[in-house]
Motif scaffolding. Sequence first.
Motif: not given
Length: 382
Positions: A70-82, A106-112, A175-178
């Motif tokens: 469980f997370t705080s939402g989609g943004t945290e989940s994406n950051n955690m995954a990437l 997703v784009l912003e964690p990739c840039l980071a 590894i595959v994330h969606t």
Amino acid sequence: MDEGLPIYLDYNATTPMDPKVVEAMRPCLESVFGNPSSTHAYGRKAKEILEEARTRVAALLGARPEEIVFTSGGTESNNMALCGVARARKAQGRHIVTSRIEHPAVLEPCLALMEEGFDVTFVNVDAHGMVDPQEVLAAFRSDTVLVSIMHSNNEVGTIQPIKAIAQAAKARGIIVHTDAAQSVGKVFVDVDDLGVDLLTVAGHKLYAPKGVGALYVRSGTPMERILFGAGQERGLRPGTENLLEIVGLGMAAAVAKDQLVEEIPRLKALRDRLQDLLFKAFPEARLNGHPEQRLPNTLSVSFPGTTVDLLLGAMPMVAASAGAACHSDQVRISHVLEAMGVPREVAQGTLRFSVGRFTRREDVETAAAIIQRAVRQVRDQT
């Protein structure tokens, strides 16, 4: 929706909470206040309903409960995954593949990660907003450790060929994330069928509250923590769990699982009715997104000869989203439409309509008449 408010056709932006979700959350507001980590009766009760919610989310995704974080939402989940996977696998390689139409979460964690020394390939999409699995395959390198392609696009609704992409990736140990924030609850999403290792869920797209989400993490997937604290959520997401909203997400998942078979064709019928009414009135309009392989509730339409600021101003009784932003003499179209090659003069008149659980046929028909009047009014003015 309340009388006097606009007709709500923006379910992809956020959803109202389902009444069953509200009712399920009520005990957490009134009596169930324990910390799930506590061993006394109050904590055990909180832990019990926390794990019930986890089981419900897992059931919706075809996962095991222990694979839900469980997370705080989609943004945290994406950051955690990437960030979690990239950092855990940096010794094996520092190359990531994603697409040009991903959500900023997703784009912003990739840039980071690029600032940390990772190399990211952004694959293109076709005119329908579809990623070609062959282009993803061609982007893979010997040092590729992660691929992240959204399950469906939030703007145009195109559903991506995740299964084919995952098969190609897994054959190479990638590894595959969606990001399935827009898909879960609208279409069937099964993690084993897709073959993904990580999958993002956002509660507020699913008739749950804002501020809660989940990340599916397949057992054995290498992950580094991006937050540090106590050992909650397999040590991946420390902090006392947001029990109130997690319970809401669990009930939202249960309701979606029960209703999907009936809801998918109902949403599609509503969307198609709106599409038919608009294109009958404006045959020159452009449909954005794949005509078939898209979310059943999503309709992105460009009206040539208009701009979204004037359109939205002319239809205050319909709540919709813009595909472009107009400021003085400048038009900034969305990165999704730009990646799809939609001409600027067409993209500037793009609106996204998304129906949902509480949309009625009469809402769609009334909205269509309002939209038609708005388009004609704007064209007369310009």
